[in-house]
Design a protein around this motif. Sequence first.
Motif, PDB file in Angstrom:
ATOM      1  N   GLU A  48       2.579  -9.835 -36.045  1.00  0.00           N
ATOM      2  CA  GLU A  48       2.730 -11.284 -35.935  1.00  0.00           C
ATOM      3  C   GLU A  48       3.466 -11.650 -34.659  1.00  0.00           C
ATOM      4  O   GLU A  48       4.410 -10.972 -34.278  1.00  0.00           O
ATOM      5  CB  GLU A  48       3.542 -11.811 -37.130  1.00  0.00           C
ATOM      6  N   GLY A  49       3.003 -12.736 -34.034  1.00  0.00           N
ATOM      7  CA  GLY A  49       3.699 -13.196 -32.835  1.00  0.00           C
ATOM      8  C   GLY A  49       2.700 -13.609 -31.775  1.00  0.00           C
ATOM      9  O   GLY A  49       1.514 -13.304 -31.867  1.00  0.00           O
ATOM     10  N   LYS A  50       3.200 -14.281 -30.764  1.00  0.00           N
ATOM     11  CA  LYS A  50       2.311 -14.830 -29.743  1.00  0.00           C
ATOM     12  C   LYS A  50       1.910 -13.795 -28.710  1.00  0.00           C
ATOM     13  O   LYS A  50       0.898 -13.922 -28.051  1.00  0.00           O
ATOM     14  CB  LYS A  50       3.010 -16.000 -29.037  1.00  0.00           C
ATOM     15  N   GLY A  51       2.749 -12.804 -28.518  1.00  0.00           N
ATOM     16  CA  GLY A  51       2.413 -11.800 -27.541  1.00  0.00           C
ATOM     17  C   GLY A  51       2.620 -12.265 -26.127  1.00  0.00           C
ATOM     18  O   GLY A  51       3.468 -13.120 -25.861  1.00  0.00           O
ATOM     19  N   CYS A  52       1.786 -11.780 -25.218  1.00  0.00           N
ATOM     20  CA  CYS A  52       2.068 -11.939 -23.799  1.00  0.00           C
ATOM     21  C   CYS A  52       1.676 -13.310 -23.254  1.00  0.00           C
ATOM     22  O   CYS A  52       1.813 -13.580 -22.078  1.00  0.00           O
ATOM     23  CB  CYS A  52       1.340 -10.843 -23.025  1.00  0.00           C
ATOM     24  N   GLN A  53       1.121 -14.167 -24.085  1.00  0.00           N
ATOM     25  CA  GLN A  53       0.639 -15.425 -23.522  1.00  0.00           C
ATOM     26  C   GLN A  53       1.745 -16.436 -23.292  1.00  0.00           C
ATOM     27  O   GLN A  53       2.711 -16.466 -24.016  1.00  0.00           O
ATOM     28  CB  GLN A  53      -0.389 -16.015 -24.476  1.00  0.00           C
TER      29      GLN A  53
ATOM     30  N   VAL B 251      -3.767  -0.598 -20.255  1.00  0.00           N
ATOM     31  CA  VAL B 251      -4.912  -0.719 -21.167  1.00  0.00           C
ATOM     32  C   VAL B 251      -4.698  -1.930 -22.070  1.00  0.00           C
ATOM     33  O   VAL B 251      -3.567  -2.352 -22.296  1.00  0.00           O
ATOM     34  CB  VAL B 251      -5.081   0.545 -22.044  1.00  0.00           C
ATOM     35  N   PRO B 252      -5.788  -2.508 -22.571  1.00  0.00           N
ATOM     36  CA  PRO B 252      -5.639  -3.611 -23.524  1.00  0.00           C
ATOM     37  C   PRO B 252      -4.902  -3.097 -24.758  1.00  0.00           C
ATOM     38  O   PRO B 252      -5.083  -1.948 -25.145  1.00  0.00           O
ATOM     39  CB  PRO B 252      -7.083  -3.982 -23.887  1.00  0.00           C
ATOM     40  N   VAL B 253      -4.086  -3.956 -25.339  1.00  0.00           N
ATOM     41  CA  VAL B 253      -3.265  -3.515 -26.457  1.00  0.00           C
ATOM     42  C   VAL B 253      -4.133  -3.075 -27.646  1.00  0.00           C
ATOM     43  O   VAL B 253      -3.743  -2.227 -28.437  1.00  0.00           O
ATOM     44  CB  VAL B 253      -2.266  -4.626 -26.849  1.00  0.00           C
TER      45      VAL B 253
ATOM     46  N   CYS C 287      -3.522  -8.994 -23.354  1.00  0.00           N
ATOM     47  CA  CYS C 287      -2.319  -8.222 -23.066  1.00  0.00           C
ATOM     48  C   CYS C 287      -2.696  -6.824 -22.593  1.00  0.00           C
ATOM     49  O   CYS C 287      -3.352  -6.074 -23.307  1.00  0.00           O
ATOM     50  CB  CYS C 287      -1.442  -8.100 -24.302  1.00  0.00           C
ATOM     51  N   LEU C 288      -2.237  -6.479 -21.387  1.00  0.00           N
ATOM     52  CA  LEU C 288      -2.387  -5.101 -20.919  1.00  0.00           C
ATOM     53  C   LEU C 288      -1.033  -4.417 -21.077  1.00  0.00           C
ATOM     54  O   LEU C 288       0.007  -5.035 -20.889  1.00  0.00           O
ATOM     55  CB  LEU C 288      -2.826  -5.075 -19.457  1.00  0.00           C
TER      56      LEU C 288
ATOM     57  N   ASP D 146      -4.114 -10.499 -34.516  1.00  0.00           N
ATOM     58  CA  ASP D 146      -4.990 -11.541 -34.010  1.00  0.00           C
ATOM     59  C   ASP D 146      -5.556 -11.094 -32.668  1.00  0.00           C
ATOM     60  O   ASP D 146      -4.879 -11.123 -31.648  1.00  0.00           O
ATOM     61  CB  ASP D 146      -4.186 -12.837 -33.854  1.00  0.00           C
ATOM     62  N   GLU D 147      -6.827 -10.663 -32.707  1.00  0.00           N
ATOM     63  CA  GLU D 147      -7.401 -10.080 -31.506  1.00  0.00           C
ATOM     64  C   GLU D 147      -7.463 -11.070 -30.348  1.00  0.00           C
ATOM     65  O   GLU D 147      -7.233 -10.719 -29.202  1.00  0.00           O
ATOM     66  CB  GLU D 147      -8.808  -9.544 -31.801  1.00  0.00           C
ATOM     67  N   GLN D 148      -7.791 -12.325 -30.687  1.00  0.00           N
ATOM     68  CA  GLN D 148      -7.917 -13.328 -29.624  1.00  0.00           C
ATOM     69  C   GLN D 148      -6.606 -13.544 -28.899  1.00  0.00           C
ATOM     70  O   GLN D 148      -6.550 -13.585 -27.676  1.00  0.00           O
ATOM     71  CB  GLN D 148      -8.389 -14.643 -30.229  1.00  0.00           C
TER      72      GLN D 148
END
Lengths: 375, 198
Positions: free
Chosen positions: A370-375, A307-309, A334-335, A327-329
């Motif tokens: 905070e953080g870039k996440g899966c990108q 599912v989307p985070v 991220c799933l 930051d939603e964008q």
Amino acid sequence: MSEIEELLQNDDFVRWVLGPDEASQRYWEGWLRQHPDKAGIFQKAQELVRYLHGSEQRDADLLKQKNIAPWLWDRINEEIKAGAPAGRVVSLHPSRTHRPKTLLFFRWLGAASLAGLLGAGGYWFYHRDRHLPPAVSPPLAGLTVKASGRSALECINRGNTPQRVHLVDGSLIILGGNSSLHYEKFLQKDKREVYLDGEAFFDIATDAARPFYVHARGVLTQVLGTSFRIIARKEDKKIIVAVSTGKVAVGAEHPGTTNKVPEYILQANQEVVFDASLRATGRMPVTDTGLVAKPDLPEESFSFSDVPVSTVFRKLSDVYSVKIVYDEQQLSKCLITVSLDALSFEEKLALVCKVLGVQYREEDYQIVIEGKGCQ
Amino acid sequence: MTNEDLYSYVPDPLWERFKKGDQEAFAQLYNEHIDNLLLYGMKTIRKEQVVKDAIQDLFVELWRSRENLQSVRSVPLYLFKSLRYKLFRENKMRMEVPSASIPAYPSLLDSSIEMLILQREEECSHREKISHAIRQLPCRQQEAINLRFYQGFSNEQIALIMDINYQSVINLIHKAILQLRKHLGYILTLLIWVISIV
């Protein structure tokens, strides 16, 4: 034989203390009126019987945790079916995994529900039929959660159906109908404290470093990790604290005093009732076993698969009534597949952040990711 | 034992259903009494395996001989008496074992959380000591305490279960109370005093 012992040897007296009914209550009240000089002895004898009973009760509770009964029932049925005594060597090493589930075993489950109407375990069924909500209820349905100041929350259940309230420490409170609960969103650093008006069942997460306090209409209940029910409705003119598991300390909070020494230590299946002027009846075995049965509300599921985070954050935010800023964008693509059941809010959050490779911090009574996440 | 006390012409309905071969009635009998029987067994003989085996035998035999069983007035009285008979038949050695050498039944002190609350509360530590004192009593006194103050049997019923006369039950309870006072000394007096002024 001392006078106390005379009472302890009196069958009717012991029977009355262990399970008073109307007739015996009348009889012993009358006896006490006729022997006012023996009131002290009477009370001591009463308390001794309760103590002895309580001590045995604790052993009974411990033994019950070993869960011998169902296993032994299977052995009995196997032996009956086999038509010959089962070997003792086998019974020394129970192997539930290889045991075929016999028809009789299922029969037992069915019968358990019947027998339960009389026994403590089965109150559950009786309870379910009487008070419990429909099997599936969306999170927080029927529950109004209001911010009260910046840091506090007020949960109000205006309906008749009990509702779950999840605290960030992992504790679960099942708030009865027409009841409300008031607490700090993130609880305090050194203690956990809630205010109850009405009825609730508490299943408190163990945290020896942070005792849990419930204030309910002048009665203070203090625990470290246990489950219990409090009924403190204004219209009842009495306050009941009944313990389901573990131990709790209970006492009246007299206005203007700082004396917080609890007056009663209650163990499982014991209760204390305070009247409107906060006088207590003394520690008693619970009269209505339903009070100490954990309400059978459906569990909130925190298992997510692909599912989307944002879905995960929304769920956490809904259940714990805590705002999560991110930051939603950046995180929208991220799933996530994760199971967060049986974790506290902080543990859930930490795990999700670890999976995403981001950090979180608590700021101004909100959670900031905070953080870039899966990108 | 006098049969009058155990058997009766006012039969217990569940017992009658069970005698007719009703499996659910049998399961219900088991469910109603198993926890109390296990506790009583463990208090009487502190060997879990012996207790489990005796209870297993008891219920298997009950089922197999159900048609020939008499009607009973008090099912728990019947079950307790039968269980005790089995326990002693299977554990004749027990009487020779001094109670001090028997490992204590799992203590209630094993939860550190409970300990914390206990430490906070002076009165509670007294109670813990009383609990401990009960465990120091000779087996037969503990057995009598369990039957009388937990299972709720009358002195007469205890006499039937333990197969001793009425006066011996009175004496057992009397000794148990005396022993508790001796073990605890001032604590018991204090506890009773504290309770009586609340």
